[in-house]
Design an enzyme around this catalytic site. Structure first.
Site, PDB file in Angstrom:
ATOM      1  N   GLY A  50       0.781  -1.228   0.000  1.00  0.00           N
ATOM      2  CA  GLY A  50       0.000   0.000   0.000  1.00  0.00           C
ATOM      3  C   GLY A  50       0.810   1.273   0.000  1.00  0.00           C
ATOM      4  N   ASP A  51       1.582   1.496   1.044  1.00  0.00           N
ATOM      5  CA  ASP A  51       2.319   2.752   1.169  1.00  0.00           C
ATOM      6  C   ASP A  51       3.803   2.517   1.431  1.00  0.00           C
ATOM      7  OD1 ASP A  51       1.667   1.714   3.744  1.00  0.00           O
ATOM      8  OD2 ASP A  51       2.137   3.649   4.635  1.00  0.00           O
TER       9      ASP A  51
END
Length: 136
Positions: A50-51
Site C-alpha cells: 500500500g504505502d
C-alpha cells in the site's frame, strides 16, 4: 555489496481516512516522483504494498545506503505536497536499511533485516532512517 531500503509513509492510513483515497493516490504519486528524482540511476525502485517502497542499491555500502536513505527522507519531508483542492500535506517517511552480505546471506534475510530496521523506527517515533543492527 548491495543495500535494500524499505520505506513506509508515516501514518498513511490517517491521510486516506481524512482526505479520501484519491488524495492518498496523489500522495503516493508525489512520493514516487521524489523517490525517482533522488535515487541513483543504478538503483531499482518499486512500490511495495500500500504505502511502502523498496529501493535496491547495487554496489552500495551501509554508509552509502544511509546517505541515500537520508537524501530520500529529506526530499519527501522537506516540501509539502499540494492536493488538487489546495490542501498542503507535510509527509514524513521511515526508512529501514540493511546490506548484503553484512546483514544478510540471502535475499529473504536481507528483506527481513530491512523490515526489522523499519519496525525499530516505528517503535521509536517514526520519521527517520535506521540501519539494521542485530543488537536491537
Amino acid at each position: 555489496e548491495f543495500a535494500l531500503l524499505l520505506m513506509d509513509i508515516d501514518h498513511f492510513k490517517r491521510y486516506n481516512d481524512t482526505y479520501g483515497h484519491p488524495a492518498g493516490d496523489t500522495l503516493l504519486s508525489a512520493v514516487a516522483e521524489r523517490v525517482l528524482a533522488n535515487a541513483r540511476k543504478v538503483d531499482l525502485t518499486a512500490r511495495y504494498g500500500g504505502d511502502e517502497f523498496v529501493i535496491l542499491s547495487p554496489d552500495t555500502s551501509a554508509e552509502e545506503a544511509l546517505l541515500l536513505a537520508d537524501r530520500l527522507h529529506q526530499a519527501i519531508a522537506s516540501e509539502p505536497i499540494v492536493l488538487t483542492d489546495g490542501t498542503s500535506i507535510h509527509l514524513t517517511v521511515s526508512i529501514g536499511v540493511a546490506t548484503y552480505p553484512t546483514h544478510a546471506s540471502n535475499s529473504d534475510e536481507l528483506f527481513k533485516r530491512s523490515d526489522e530496521a523499519l519496525y525499530w523506527i516505528k517503535s521509536h517515533g517514526r520519521n527517520r532512517t535506521h540501519l539494521y543492527s542485530p543488537e536491537e
